[in-house]
Design a protein around this motif. Structure first.
Motif, mmCIF file in Angstrom:
data_model
loop_
_atom_site.group_PDB
_atom_site.id
_atom_site.type_symbol
_atom_site.label_atom_id
_atom_site.label_comp_id
_atom_site.label_asym_id
_atom_site.label_seq_id
_atom_site.Cartn_x
_atom_site.Cartn_y
_atom_site.Cartn_z
ATOM 1 N N SER A 153 32.855 12.520 -67.055
ATOM 2 C CA SER A 153 32.392 11.139 -66.873
ATOM 3 C C SER A 153 33.460 10.143 -67.319
ATOM 4 N N LEU A 154 34.177 10.458 -68.398
ATOM 5 C CA LEU A 154 35.269 9.591 -68.847
ATOM 6 C C LEU A 154 36.406 9.582 -67.826
ATOM 7 N N LEU A 155 36.705 10.753 -67.264
ATOM 8 C CA LEU A 155 37.753 10.834 -66.249
ATOM 9 C C LEU A 155 37.348 10.089 -64.977
ATOM 10 N N ASP A 156 36.068 10.121 -64.634
ATOM 11 C CA ASP A 156 35.587 9.367 -63.473
ATOM 12 C C ASP A 156 35.863 7.874 -63.658
ATOM 13 N N GLN A 157 35.635 7.379 -64.871
ATOM 14 C CA GLN A 157 35.871 5.964 -65.136
ATOM 15 C C GLN A 157 37.355 5.627 -65.023
ATOM 16 N N LEU A 158 38.216 6.510 -65.519
ATOM 17 C CA LEU A 158 39.657 6.293 -65.402
ATOM 18 C C LEU A 158 40.094 6.360 -63.941
ATOM 19 N N GLU A 159 39.520 7.296 -63.211
ATOM 20 C CA GLU A 159 39.849 7.447 -61.794
ATOM 21 C C GLU A 159 39.525 6.177 -61.018
ATOM 22 N N ARG A 201 42.691 16.944 -63.253
ATOM 23 C CA ARG A 201 42.373 15.726 -62.498
ATOM 24 C C ARG A 201 43.615 14.860 -62.261
ATOM 25 N N PHE A 202 44.440 14.725 -63.311
ATOM 26 C CA PHE A 202 45.596 13.823 -63.247
ATOM 27 C C PHE A 202 46.882 14.577 -63.580
ATOM 28 N N PRO A 203 47.317 15.497 -62.737
ATOM 29 C CA PRO A 203 48.478 16.332 -63.081
ATOM 30 C C PRO A 203 49.783 15.563 -63.181
ATOM 31 N N ASN A 204 49.856 14.385 -62.605
ATOM 32 C CA ASN A 204 51.101 13.614 -62.623
ATOM 33 C C ASN A 204 50.912 12.256 -63.292
ATOM 34 N N TYR A 205 50.122 12.205 -64.351
ATOM 35 C CA TYR A 205 49.957 10.981 -65.127
ATOM 36 C C TYR A 205 51.304 10.559 -65.702
ATOM 37 N N HIS A 206 51.433 9.292 -65.979
ATOM 38 C CA HIS A 206 52.670 8.825 -66.600
ATOM 39 C C HIS A 206 52.389 7.588 -67.449
#
Length: 564
Positions: free
Chosen positions: A150-156, A417-422
């Motif tokens: 749910s936290l990742l959904d919000q970031l997405e 979910r975010f393999p290429n975050y930066h």
């Protein structure tokens, strides 16, 4: 804008200057940004370093283990040193304290599990551990996954955010809130209280910090009194509800299990504090370390993708568990611990008088070459990792299994979910190696498309593959485009038929076999992607890497690393 992060370096001369004037009460900013060169120098030249205030600073793994193991000679009780720090005017008087009571911060810390010796420590730890059994922790996994997703959904939805505020710190607050069964509507102030109480442990405090710390203990205690009264009227399951278990222990017929109201309230506060900032730091430090060590990140992503493509859904668990322990070793969530010598004793070649304060530098011990091979290297496959980030002996962290679970789920789901975050802002290192930094959950070139469940949206091209500059970084991306088993099988069939056609070309010399080989190879591949994988494979933009990816994938399929 993407920012590249590298831990600031210290020159050899600067390291020597810091060592010669080393004082925990007056640490320079460049040490806080990167303490490890100074740790190494102290460990080599002065592993038991006398401090200006008469205490001693320990940096060797073996010395820390010796102190941790000998709870009789080295006390965790902080009454002596915390009395002048906290229990003074105006905080031991109204409105902070009732007549005859101690100042709030002094009352809290001197009743907490971590700052006590047996028998009080033994009694409280037994009650807490009874609610943190392997079965109860395993039962938390489903809810933890839902929370993280749910936290990742919000970031997405935003495509950016503050990693600490929007993700890492929200996880332990909710987990500890669940352990104590705190109503969700009441959880808003928990993080603020925790930060203020922990912040008051700093060697030097401003008047504002100290006042906020005392008020936070007051407010948290007042809230808990009402919560305890409600729980007495409506008890929870003592196998999972820590507060119910502590309350029932208080009313036990066995006097050894009785907790006073003060002990009950202050150890509930301790549970939030202990489980909150350490787990937050673990998640933040881990994701920052991966950005600083791209080869380790690429290797971890490749191993996780291969595990998830295999026959066992839980195959990624041991990979992540090993990685979590290495993150804990490499960047300890808590850098320091301390003890007081109850008798005159000796550590290394240094005599310690009775009453001597001893600071145990966990961050230094975790990089001791006498215990770890290549200790300055982040190795996410490191075996026999006997780090001290959870302490050791009778005071070893009671919630270590829960912390590992939180780290494994949070990091595994985030990377999937975010393999290429930066980074989009420079981190601000502080003591305890905490990081509060912004990140972007977008790939390097253009926005990321997602679908519910946290996997990449396969309905269109997911990345400009031409921007990938190494096969190690390319292969995890390649595997994501070949997650469907039928697609992988068609690739294998197409490649096999192509080899047969090439062999026929060599034997007969007929050029049409070259065309047949191309049709077989590309035909099977495109059918696999459009019909079964339902994506347009961006990896074809790097034909050499794509060809290499085929054969590495076949090898992994043959060896069972990926399910055929």
């Amino acid at each position: 804008m993407s920012i590249t992060w590298q831990t600031p370096a210290l020159s050899a001369q600067r390291v020597q200057d810091i060592c010669s004037q080393f004082d925990l009460r007056n640490l320079p900013a460049d040490f806080l940004a990167n303490p490890y060169p100074v740790y190494a120098a102290l460990r080599e030249a002065a592993p038991v370093k006398p401090m200006p205030d008469g205490s001693f600073f320990l940096t060797r793994h073996a010395d820390l283990v010796a102190v941790y193991k000998d709870a009789a000679k080295f006390s965790s009780d902080k009454r002596i040193e915390f009395a002048p720090k906290y229990n003074h005017e105006p905080y031991n008087q109204a409105p902070f304290a009732k007549p005859g009571q101690d100042a709030p911060l002094f009352e809290h810390h001197t009743n907490s599990l971590v700052f006590n010796d047996a028998p009080r420590h033994t009694r409280v730890r037994k009650l807490i551990m009874g609610a943190l059994t392997r079965r109860s922790i395993d039962a938390m996994e489903t809810g933890l996954i839902q929370l993280v997703d749910s936290l990742l959904d919000q970031l997405e939805a935003r495509q950016h955010g503050d990693l600490i505020e929007d993700f890492a710190s929200a996880i332990p607050v909710e987990v500890i809130g669940n352990l104590l069964n705190v109503p969700h509507a009441d959880r808003g102030p928990l993080r603020g209280w925790s930060l203020a109480i922990l912040g008051a442990l700093e060697p030097r405090l401003t008047a504002e910090q100290e006042t906020l710390g005392h008020r936070s203990v007051q407010e948290f205690s007042n809230y808990l009194r009402d919560l305890v009264a409600e729980r007495r009227r409506h008890p929870g399951n003592p196998e999972q509800d820590v507060l119910t278990r502590l309350i029932q222990g208080e009313s036990s017929e066995h006097s050894a299990d009785v907790l006073s109201e003060t002990e009950l309230l202050q150890n509930c506060i301790f549970l939030l504090n202990a489980g909150h900032e350490t787990t937050t730091n673990l998640i933040g430090n881990a994701l920052l370390s991966l950005l600083e060590h791209p080869a380790q990140k690429a290797s971890l992503m490749s191993d996780l993708q291969a595990a998830r493509s295999g026959s066992h859904e839980d195959a990624a668990t041991p990979i992540l568990n090993t990685a979590v322990d290495e993150f804990l070793r490499f960047e300890a969530s808590n850098q320091l611990s301390n003890r007081r010598a109850t008798v005159a004793t000796r550590i290394g070649n240094v005599d310690l008088p009775e009453g001597a304060l001893v600071t145990l530098c966990i961050g230094a011990a975790n990089r001791d070459p006498a215990q770890f091979s290549n200790p300055e290297v982040l190795d996410l496959k490191r075996a026999d990792n006997r780090h001290l980030s959870f302490g050791f002996g009778v005071h070893q962290c009671a919630g270590l299994s829960l912390a590992r679970l939180e780290g494994r789920i949070a990091l595994g789901r985030f990377l999937q979910r975010f393999p290429n975050y930066h980074l989009t802002a420079t981190p601000h290192p502080r003591w305890a190696r905490q990081v509060s930094w912004l990140f972007a959950c977008a790939l390097c070139h253009g926005p990321v498309n997602f679908k519910t469940g946290g996997t990449m949206n396969n309905t269109n091209e997911i990345q400009d593959a031409s921007a990938i500059d190494s096969f190690a970084a390319f292969y995890p991306f390649y595997l994501k485009e070949h997650s469907n088993r039928t697609c992988r099988r068609l690739h294998f069939v197409g490649s096999s038929l192509s080899l047969v056609c090439l062999a026929m070309l060599a034997i007969t010399g007929k050029p049409q076999y070259f065309l047949y080989g191309l049709l077989c190879g590309y035909g099977c591949a495109w059918v696999g992607h459009f019909v079964f994988e339902k994506n347009k494979p961006a990896s074809f933009k790097r034909p050499l890497y794509s060809f290499m990816g085929d054969w590495v994938m076949y090898k992994d399929m043959w060896t069972g690393k990926i399910k055929f």
